[in-house]
Design a protein around this motif. Sequence first.
Motif, PDB file in Angstrom:
ATOM      1  N   GLU A 112       0.837  -1.335   0.063  1.00  0.00           N
ATOM      2  CA  GLU A 112       0.010  -0.009  -0.026  1.00  0.00           C
ATOM      3  C   GLU A 112       0.820   1.228  -0.111  1.00  0.00           C
ATOM      4  O   GLU A 112       0.259   2.419  -0.004  1.00  0.00           O
ATOM      5  CB  GLU A 112      -0.912   0.085   1.195  1.00  0.00           C
ATOM      6  N   THR A 113       2.082   1.151  -0.092  1.00  0.00           N
ATOM      7  CA  THR A 113       3.020   2.295  -0.132  1.00  0.00           C
ATOM      8  C   THR A 113       4.156   2.461  -1.152  1.00  0.00           C
ATOM      9  O   THR A 113       4.514   3.409  -1.207  1.00  0.00           O
ATOM     10  CB  THR A 113       3.623   2.448   1.323  1.00  0.00           C
ATOM     11  N   ARG A 114       4.484   1.380  -1.845  1.00  0.00           N
ATOM     12  CA  ARG A 114       5.264   1.289  -3.090  1.00  0.00           C
ATOM     13  C   ARG A 114       4.336   0.768  -4.079  1.00  0.00           C
ATOM     14  O   ARG A 114       4.298  -0.330  -4.211  1.00  0.00           O
ATOM     15  CB  ARG A 114       6.352   0.258  -2.607  1.00  0.00           C
ATOM     16  N   LEU A 115       3.979   2.026  -4.689  1.00  0.00           N
ATOM     17  CA  LEU A 115       3.079   1.494  -5.964  1.00  0.00           C
ATOM     18  C   LEU A 115       3.581   1.847  -7.343  1.00  0.00           C
ATOM     19  O   LEU A 115       4.706   2.291  -7.640  1.00  0.00           O
ATOM     20  CB  LEU A 115       1.869   2.490  -5.804  1.00  0.00           C
ATOM     21  N   PHE A 116       2.878   1.256  -8.202  1.00  0.00           N
ATOM     22  CA  PHE A 116       3.529   1.209  -9.577  1.00  0.00           C
ATOM     23  C   PHE A 116       2.369   1.675 -10.669  1.00  0.00           C
ATOM     24  O   PHE A 116       1.397   0.852 -10.442  1.00  0.00           O
ATOM     25  CB  PHE A 116       4.051  -0.088 -10.111  1.00  0.00           C
ATOM     26  N   ALA A 117       2.798   2.687 -11.176  1.00  0.00           N
ATOM     27  CA  ALA A 117       1.731   3.061 -12.174  1.00  0.00           C
ATOM     28  C   ALA A 117       2.067   2.885 -13.897  1.00  0.00           C
ATOM     29  O   ALA A 117       3.118   3.260 -14.031  1.00  0.00           O
ATOM     30  CB  ALA A 117       1.609   4.764 -12.212  1.00  0.00           C
ATOM     31  N   LYS A 118       1.257   2.265 -14.423  1.00  0.00           N
ATOM     32  CA  LYS A 118       1.507   1.697 -15.715  1.00  0.00           C
ATOM     33  C   LYS A 118       1.105   3.027 -16.778  1.00  0.00           C
ATOM     34  O   LYS A 118       0.066   3.113 -17.172  1.00  0.00           O
ATOM     35  CB  LYS A 118       0.758   0.505 -16.042  1.00  0.00           C
ATOM     36  N   VAL A 119       1.885   3.704 -16.906  1.00  0.00           N
ATOM     37  CA  VAL A 119       1.997   4.895 -17.642  1.00  0.00           C
ATOM     38  C   VAL A 119       1.555   4.667 -19.032  1.00  0.00           C
ATOM     39  O   VAL A 119       0.971   5.896 -19.473  1.00  0.00           O
ATOM     40  CB  VAL A 119       2.821   5.970 -17.387  1.00  0.00           C
ATOM     41  N   ASN A 120       1.834   3.634 -19.645  1.00  0.00           N
ATOM     42  CA  ASN A 120       1.276   3.794 -21.056  1.00  0.00           C
ATOM     43  C   ASN A 120       0.242   2.732 -21.268  1.00  0.00           C
ATOM     44  O   ASN A 120       0.197   2.149 -22.502  1.00  0.00           O
ATOM     45  CB  ASN A 120       2.613   3.096 -21.744  1.00  0.00           C
ATOM     46  N   ALA A 121      -0.494   2.418 -20.237  1.00  0.00           N
ATOM     47  CA  ALA A 121      -1.506   1.604 -20.280  1.00  0.00           C
ATOM     48  C   ALA A 121      -2.487   1.740 -21.539  1.00  0.00           C
ATOM     49  O   ALA A 121      -3.108   0.733 -22.272  1.00  0.00           O
ATOM     50  CB  ALA A 121      -2.235   1.423 -18.817  1.00  0.00           C
ATOM     51  N   ALA A 122      -2.958   2.992 -21.606  1.00  0.00           N
ATOM     52  CA  ALA A 122      -4.019   3.245 -22.800  1.00  0.00           C
ATOM     53  C   ALA A 122      -3.155   3.011 -24.086  1.00  0.00           C
ATOM     54  O   ALA A 122      -4.093   2.357 -25.001  1.00  0.00           O
ATOM     55  CB  ALA A 122      -4.343   4.662 -22.718  1.00  0.00           C
ATOM     56  N   GLU A 123      -1.940   3.401 -24.344  1.00  0.00           N
ATOM     57  CA  GLU A 123      -1.494   3.079 -25.457  1.00  0.00           C
ATOM     58  C   GLU A 123      -1.396   1.436 -25.657  1.00  0.00           C
ATOM     59  O   GLU A 123      -1.552   1.082 -26.787  1.00  0.00           O
ATOM     60  CB  GLU A 123      -0.094   3.723 -25.720  1.00  0.00           C
ATOM     61  N   ARG A 124      -0.873   0.894 -24.565  1.00  0.00           N
ATOM     62  CA  ARG A 124      -0.621  -0.662 -24.869  1.00  0.00           C
ATOM     63  C   ARG A 124      -2.038  -1.301 -25.041  1.00  0.00           C
ATOM     64  O   ARG A 124      -2.059  -2.202 -26.089  1.00  0.00           O
ATOM     65  CB  ARG A 124      -0.070  -1.195 -23.622  1.00  0.00           C
ATOM     66  N   LEU A 125      -3.235  -0.774 -24.517  1.00  0.00           N
ATOM     67  CA  LEU A 125      -4.342  -1.235 -24.574  1.00  0.00           C
ATOM     68  C   LEU A 125      -5.022  -1.110 -26.098  1.00  0.00           C
ATOM     69  O   LEU A 125      -5.481  -2.017 -26.937  1.00  0.00           O
ATOM     70  CB  LEU A 125      -5.217  -0.817 -23.890  1.00  0.00           C
TER      71      LEU A 125
END
Length: 367
Positions: A112-125
């Motif tokens: 809950e404190t070390r998070l990962f954001a998939k910043v290219n998610a829309a492009e990959r989708l």
Amino acid sequence: MDAARKAQLSIQPTAFKGRGAASYVAGRYAVTTVQGEDDGWGSVYADADASSRPDTQVHEETARSIITRNDSPDIGFSQSVNPYRGCEHGCVYCFARPSHAYLELSPGLDFETRLFAKVNAAERLQNELARPGYQCAPIALGINTDAYQPIERRYRITRGVMDVLDACSHPFSMITKNASIVRDVEVLASMARRRLVSVYFSVTTLDNQLSAKMEPRASAPHSRLKAMRTLAEAGVPVGVLVAPTIPMINDGELEQILAAAHEAGARAAGYVLLRLPHELKQVWRDWLQLHYPDRAAHVMSLIQQMRGGKDYDSAFGKRMRGEGPFAQLIGQRFQKAWRKHGYGRLPALDTSQFVAPRKPTPQLELF
């Protein structure tokens, strides 16, 4: 491992404000583990509350793929998209916590404190939907970790994914604990008119104090019900999940939750018993002993009675509902309340409208 990290890992279970987990439970793939031993002078745990209070860290990552597929017989979807790894909501009972072990991080406080954001998610989708062999099936958005967790306000990755799905008329469903979903009510309502979306709210309790302990950064129960009403009034099909249902913690609220959710516009309902896979067993026990020491043994006894004498049984057909008299009683109570309020099923999502997006290429972009 630096000294600060060792100090964090050695902390005994502690109630950190705004956090669900009470400890850094080592992941099953951890190369090294640290165990603090107090020498009697308080040196290990001195100032733990102040100096080791975990802050949220977000790491941006580039995903190589974004659609996850499954063929589990007790899950109602075949593919999902998760814009984030880890979840700041901090729900202590979250079945996804053990996934952080693959990152060599703790399924406890790290989740809950070390998070990962998939910043290219829309492009990959968009790229994956454009593949010639893609077969359209409803996508479950944010199933492993909540797509509307607090960092969505900053990154807007979920909204980007929704825009891709909207543009190509691809159906999706969602489960959330966050009232901030109402920010996107216009696009959700537009897709609902085309039978392309349904939303479930997870409501575990109507007690604000219990919610603050179990799911400290999720929206308060009354806020979820208000958001549910907002979406329902906008024409979005809405359901409720009492998940997880935990004996002697929140199971007594089952009927009240179903009544409140139906009044707020929910027209489908479900429940899932508490699941404790892998490291979650210890995360849960630490939290339970810290917050409810007087009933901890009784709670675990009932859980084990519903899990064939173990903390958890992962067998299909049993993991969601459990077994034994107490599990049967919960099921009977749910069915009675379900019938009383006239719950049913949400409308089926329509896959026939899907139009594959054009896969971007440098040459075509010239025109």
